[in-house]
Design a protein around this motif. Structure first.
Motif, PDB file in Angstrom:
ATOM      1  N   ARG A   8       5.099  10.875 -10.983  1.00  0.00           N
ATOM      2  CA  ARG A   8       5.376  10.037  -9.811  1.00  0.00           C
ATOM      3  C   ARG A   8       5.374   8.572 -10.245  1.00  0.00           C
ATOM      4  NH1 ARG A   8       4.665  13.353  -5.167  1.00  0.00           N
ATOM      5  NH2 ARG A   8       3.712  15.345  -5.741  1.00  0.00           N
ATOM      6  N   TYR A  20       1.921   8.077 -12.193  1.00  0.00           N
ATOM      7  CA  TYR A  20       0.920   9.147 -12.167  1.00  0.00           C
ATOM      8  C   TYR A  20       1.572  10.363 -12.809  1.00  0.00           C
ATOM      9  CZ  TYR A  20      -1.545  13.239 -10.458  1.00  0.00           C
ATOM     10  OH  TYR A  20      -2.205  14.445 -10.386  1.00  0.00           O
ATOM     11  N   ALA A  45       5.405   4.766  -9.560  1.00  0.00           N
ATOM     12  CA  ALA A  45       4.946   3.914  -8.461  1.00  0.00           C
ATOM     13  C   ALA A  45       5.464   2.483  -8.550  1.00  0.00           C
ATOM     14  CB  ALA A  45       3.417   3.903  -8.424  1.00  0.00           C
ATOM     15  N   LEU A  55       5.534   0.190  -5.185  1.00  0.00           N
ATOM     16  CA  LEU A  55       4.505  -0.838  -5.043  1.00  0.00           C
ATOM     17  C   LEU A  55       5.056  -2.252  -5.188  1.00  0.00           C
ATOM     18  CD1 LEU A  55       1.558   0.844  -6.965  1.00  0.00           C
ATOM     19  CD2 LEU A  55       1.688   0.361  -4.506  1.00  0.00           C
ATOM     20  N   LEU A  67       0.847  -1.190   0.000  1.00  0.00           N
ATOM     21  CA  LEU A  67       0.000   0.000   0.000  1.00  0.00           C
ATOM     22  C   LEU A  67       0.883   1.242   0.000  1.00  0.00           C
ATOM     23  CD1 LEU A  67      -2.749   1.482   0.346  1.00  0.00           C
ATOM     24  CD2 LEU A  67      -2.422   1.213   2.822  1.00  0.00           C
ATOM     25  N   ARG A  68       0.667   2.115  -0.954  1.00  0.00           N
ATOM     26  CA  ARG A  68       1.354   3.403  -1.015  1.00  0.00           C
ATOM     27  C   ARG A  68       0.352   4.446  -1.482  1.00  0.00           C
ATOM     28  NH1 ARG A  68       4.354   0.662   1.284  1.00  0.00           N
ATOM     29  NH2 ARG A  68       6.496   0.134   0.811  1.00  0.00           N
ATOM     30  N   ASN A  69       0.512   5.675  -1.005  1.00  0.00           N
ATOM     31  CA  ASN A  69      -0.287   6.791  -1.497  1.00  0.00           C
ATOM     32  C   ASN A  69       0.535   7.480  -2.583  1.00  0.00           C
ATOM     33  OD1 ASN A  69      -1.131   9.726  -1.647  1.00  0.00           O
ATOM     34  ND2 ASN A  69      -2.754   8.866  -0.379  1.00  0.00           N
ATOM     35  N   ILE A  70       0.040   7.457  -3.798  1.00  0.00           N
ATOM     36  CA  ILE A  70       0.796   7.970  -4.935  1.00  0.00           C
ATOM     37  C   ILE A  70       1.164   9.440  -4.753  1.00  0.00           C
ATOM     38  CG2 ILE A  70       0.599   8.546  -7.402  1.00  0.00           C
ATOM     39  CD1 ILE A  70      -0.885   5.843  -7.731  1.00  0.00           C
ATOM     40  N   LYS A  71       0.256  10.248  -4.242  1.00  0.00           N
ATOM     41  CA  LYS A  71       0.517  11.685  -4.103  1.00  0.00           C
ATOM     42  C   LYS A  71       1.353  12.022  -2.865  1.00  0.00           C
ATOM     43  CE  LYS A  71      -1.551  14.643  -6.235  1.00  0.00           C
ATOM     44  NZ  LYS A  71      -1.148  15.520  -7.312  1.00  0.00           N
ATOM     45  N   GLN A  72       1.249  11.228  -1.802  1.00  0.00           N
ATOM     46  CA  GLN A  72       1.953  11.552  -0.560  1.00  0.00           C
ATOM     47  C   GLN A  72       3.268  10.797  -0.380  1.00  0.00           C
ATOM     48  OE1 GLN A  72      -0.788  10.924   2.668  1.00  0.00           O
ATOM     49  NE2 GLN A  72      -2.254  12.418   1.892  1.00  0.00           N
ATOM     50  N   ASP A  73       3.339   9.572  -0.845  1.00  0.00           N
ATOM     51  CA  ASP A  73       4.501   8.726  -0.562  1.00  0.00           C
ATOM     52  C   ASP A  73       5.569   8.716  -1.662  1.00  0.00           C
ATOM     53  OD1 ASP A  73       3.138   8.018   1.732  1.00  0.00           O
ATOM     54  OD2 ASP A  73       2.441   6.095   0.947  1.00  0.00           O
TER      55      ASP A  73
END
Length: 136
Positions: free
Chosen positions: A28, A43, A30, A34, A5-11
């Protein structure tokens, strides 16, 4: 753990400024975050009225561009198509591609397979590949 689990915009780091394009360009990647083994994900955000500064092609990787917000145009080899929210464009290996944002900007998820790993020797890019309008 059976998932990642990763947040694309935050991590994920925004490497958009490294492309020397629009001031708010976001990119970004991923794939590594991931732990993807067979595919790739990124992204991208292109601000209103701007074009991504590079066109590119892959020898082996097929990509799908999903417009999650906004609109714009994509150039796929010599054809230009309008894209809008939730359009998906599949681009096969060996095909050049680039994109530009409409008045609301263009947000994309880009899914590729196979995963090319690092370094990505499969990709060829050209700055200013799409030349019918100046890249800002």
């Amino acid at each position: 753990m059976p998932f990642t689990l990763r947040n694309i915009k935050q991590d994920l780091e925004d490497v958009g400024p490294k492309f020397e394009g629009a001031p708010d360009l976001e990119f970004r990647a991923a794939t590594r975050a991931l732990e993807l083994g067979s595919s790739a994900l990124s992204y991208q955000y292109v601000p209103p009225g701007y074009r991504f500064p590079y066109g590119h092609t892959h020898e082996r990787q097929e990509e799908v561009y999903v417009v999650v917000r906004g609109s714009g145009r994509m150039k796929v080899d010599d054809e230009i198509v309008d894209v809008q929210e939730w359009d998906a464009v599949r681009v096969p290996p060996g095909t050049w591609r680039g994109y530009e944002a409409g008045p609301e900007g263009l947000e994309l998820l880009v899914i590729g397979a196979p995963n090319l790993g690092d370094p990505r020797g499969d990709v060829e890019g050209k700055r200013g590949w799409w030349t019918d309008l100046p890249t800002r």
